[in-house]
Scaffold this motif. Sequence first.
Motif, mmCIF file in Angstrom:
data_model
loop_
_atom_site.group_PDB
_atom_site.id
_atom_site.type_symbol
_atom_site.label_atom_id
_atom_site.label_comp_id
_atom_site.label_asym_id
_atom_site.label_seq_id
_atom_site.Cartn_x
_atom_site.Cartn_y
_atom_site.Cartn_z
ATOM 1 N N ARG A 101 -0.046 28.515 9.223
ATOM 2 C CA ARG A 101 -0.305 27.093 9.479
ATOM 3 C C ARG A 101 0.449 26.291 8.427
ATOM 4 N NH1 ARG A 101 -6.394 27.565 8.291
ATOM 5 N NH2 ARG A 101 -5.437 29.074 6.903
ATOM 6 N N TYR A 102 1.136 25.249 8.875
ATOM 7 C CA TYR A 102 1.814 24.336 7.963
ATOM 8 C C TYR A 102 1.148 22.985 8.116
ATOM 9 C CZ TYR A 102 4.993 28.109 7.221
ATOM 10 O OH TYR A 102 5.505 29.333 6.874
ATOM 11 N N VAL A 103 0.620 22.486 7.005
ATOM 12 C CA VAL A 103 -0.262 21.318 7.023
ATOM 13 C C VAL A 103 0.390 20.132 6.320
ATOM 14 C CG1 VAL A 103 -2.571 20.484 6.427
ATOM 15 C CG2 VAL A 103 -2.218 22.931 6.905
ATOM 16 N N PHE A 104 0.436 19.006 7.008
ATOM 17 C CA PHE A 104 0.863 17.737 6.425
ATOM 18 C C PHE A 104 -0.396 16.939 6.121
ATOM 19 C CE2 PHE A 104 4.421 18.922 9.118
ATOM 20 C CZ PHE A 104 5.523 18.645 8.319
ATOM 21 N N VAL A 105 -0.533 16.486 4.876
ATOM 22 C CA VAL A 105 -1.703 15.705 4.472
ATOM 23 C C VAL A 105 -1.219 14.391 3.873
ATOM 24 C CG1 VAL A 105 -3.831 15.682 3.115
ATOM 25 C CG2 VAL A 105 -2.871 17.869 3.889
ATOM 26 N N LEU A 106 -1.824 13.303 4.303
ATOM 27 C CA LEU A 106 -1.452 11.982 3.813
ATOM 28 C C LEU A 106 -2.639 11.365 3.074
ATOM 29 C CD1 LEU A 106 0.925 9.889 4.002
ATOM 30 C CD2 LEU A 106 -0.362 8.859 5.902
ATOM 31 N N THR B 258 0.865 -1.182 0.000
ATOM 32 C CA THR B 258 0.000 0.000 0.000
ATOM 33 C C THR B 258 0.897 1.225 0.000
ATOM 34 O OG1 THR B 258 -1.667 -1.189 1.284
ATOM 35 C CG2 THR B 258 -1.832 1.208 1.250
ATOM 36 N N PHE B 259 0.609 2.179 -0.905
ATOM 37 C CA PHE B 259 1.454 3.359 -1.039
ATOM 38 C C PHE B 259 0.688 4.621 -0.679
ATOM 39 C CE2 PHE B 259 3.236 0.163 -3.829
ATOM 40 C CZ PHE B 259 4.571 0.198 -3.464
ATOM 41 N N PHE B 260 1.439 5.619 -0.215
ATOM 42 C CA PHE B 260 0.852 6.877 0.245
ATOM 43 C C PHE B 260 1.553 8.064 -0.394
ATOM 44 C CE2 PHE B 260 -0.044 3.745 3.459
ATOM 45 C CZ PHE B 260 -1.362 4.001 3.791
ATOM 46 N N THR B 261 0.831 9.186 -0.455
ATOM 47 C CA THR B 261 1.367 10.463 -0.908
ATOM 48 C C THR B 261 1.300 11.425 0.268
ATOM 49 O OG1 THR B 261 0.737 10.180 -3.222
ATOM 50 C CG2 THR B 261 0.954 12.441 -2.442
ATOM 51 N N LEU B 262 2.402 12.134 0.501
ATOM 52 C CA LEU B 262 2.491 13.138 1.568
ATOM 53 C C LEU B 262 2.658 14.508 0.942
ATOM 54 C CD1 LEU B 262 2.869 13.778 4.646
ATOM 55 C CD2 LEU B 262 5.332 13.612 4.194
ATOM 56 N N ILE B 263 1.839 15.442 1.407
ATOM 57 C CA ILE B 263 1.881 16.819 0.930
ATOM 58 C C ILE B 263 2.042 17.722 2.146
ATOM 59 C CG2 ILE B 263 0.516 18.665 -0.138
ATOM 60 C CD1 ILE B 263 -0.928 16.451 -1.737
ATOM 61 N N MET B 264 2.891 18.750 2.031
ATOM 62 C CA MET B 264 3.014 19.773 3.072
ATOM 63 C C MET B 264 2.778 21.125 2.412
ATOM 64 S SD MET B 264 6.313 20.791 5.354
ATOM 65 C CE MET B 264 6.302 22.203 6.449
ATOM 66 N N VAL B 265 1.785 21.867 2.921
ATOM 67 C CA VAL B 265 1.441 23.164 2.341
ATOM 68 C C VAL B 265 1.295 24.238 3.430
ATOM 69 C CG1 VAL B 265 0.264 22.248 0.297
ATOM 70 C CG2 VAL B 265 -1.052 22.676 2.371
ATOM 71 N N ASP B 266 1.418 25.473 2.989
ATOM 72 C CA ASP B 266 1.162 26.656 3.822
ATOM 73 C C ASP B 266 -0.032 27.382 3.201
ATOM 74 O OD1 ASP B 266 1.037 29.158 5.035
ATOM 75 O OD2 ASP B 266 3.103 29.724 4.548
ATOM 76 N N PHE C 194 -5.137 18.404 -6.684
ATOM 77 C CA PHE C 194 -4.125 17.362 -6.804
ATOM 78 C C PHE C 194 -4.732 15.995 -6.498
ATOM 79 C CE2 PHE C 194 -0.730 14.659 -5.236
ATOM 80 C CZ PHE C 194 0.261 14.831 -6.196
ATOM 81 N N SER C 195 -5.522 15.943 -5.435
ATOM 82 C CA SER C 195 -6.177 14.693 -5.028
ATOM 83 C C SER C 195 -7.102 14.169 -6.128
ATOM 84 C CB SER C 195 -6.961 14.919 -3.734
ATOM 85 O OG SER C 195 -7.772 13.817 -3.457
ATOM 86 N N VAL C 196 -7.844 15.061 -6.753
ATOM 87 C CA VAL C 196 -8.752 14.666 -7.835
ATOM 88 C C VAL C 196 -7.955 14.202 -9.050
ATOM 89 C CG1 VAL C 196 -10.439 15.549 -9.511
ATOM 90 C CG2 VAL C 196 -10.673 16.112 -7.084
ATOM 91 N N ARG C 197 -6.935 14.966 -9.426
ATOM 92 C CA ARG C 197 -6.132 14.665 -10.618
ATOM 93 C C ARG C 197 -5.506 13.267 -10.545
ATOM 94 N NH1 ARG C 197 -3.044 13.269 -14.015
ATOM 95 N NH2 ARG C 197 -1.615 14.439 -15.315
ATOM 96 N N PHE C 198 -5.086 12.849 -9.329
ATOM 97 C CA PHE C 198 -4.432 11.556 -9.183
ATOM 98 C C PHE C 198 -5.308 10.526 -8.480
ATOM 99 C CE2 PHE C 198 -0.974 14.444 -10.060
ATOM 100 C CZ PHE C 198 -0.349 13.762 -11.089
ATOM 101 N N ASP C 199 -6.612 10.806 -8.434
ATOM 102 C CA ASP C 199 -7.592 9.851 -7.909
ATOM 103 C C ASP C 199 -7.199 9.344 -6.513
ATOM 104 O OD1 ASP C 199 -9.950 8.434 -8.042
ATOM 105 O OD2 ASP C 199 -9.042 6.703 -9.022
#
Length: 177
Positions: free
Chosen positions: A119-124, A63-71, A149-154
């Motif tokens: 705010r710095y947000v980590f999303v998995l 199982t693979f995950f994507t991690l995003i960090m945004v401001d 991004f989430s929609v584009r990569f399902d």
Amino acid sequence: MMTSTDPLVVGGVVGDVLDPFTRSISMRVTYSNHREVFNGLELKPSHVSSIPRVDVGGDDLRTFFTLIMVDPDAPSPSEPNMREYLHWLVTDIPATTGPSFGREIVSYESPRPTMGIHRYVFVLFRQSKGRQMVDATEWPRQNFNTRDFSVRFDLGSPVAALFFNCQRQAGCGGRRI
């Protein structure tokens, strides 16, 4: 599901960056000096200058995950016209590991806010289709959009998220004579 007292709701992360979601995977983010990120924690830029250790839960290495960090508050919380500023993007992280085992698409850029509290947000996200092919040139740092991004990569809804607050670090010491 999330309640109105959830720190991600209270902190405006749900709304500004994410839609309500149900946490289903553990994620632990720790900066140097053992500073573990908890929602709403105040960290100084000097605390977050190096890549954090991120431990992703799960139980199946397939199982693979994507991690995003945004401001979402760039360049300032009162005028976030660069919302969301992308600080880090890693895909193909196997469950039970961390970003060093994945593919870094956008390298870590340490937070350096100049005005206000950011705010710095980590999303998995769980990758529904196994390994992902993501073109880094397609995703600029300024005006990144986690939902798009989430929609584009399902990717569907997030499976975990954390955020911390950070503001410009004041100078140290007093006047020198």
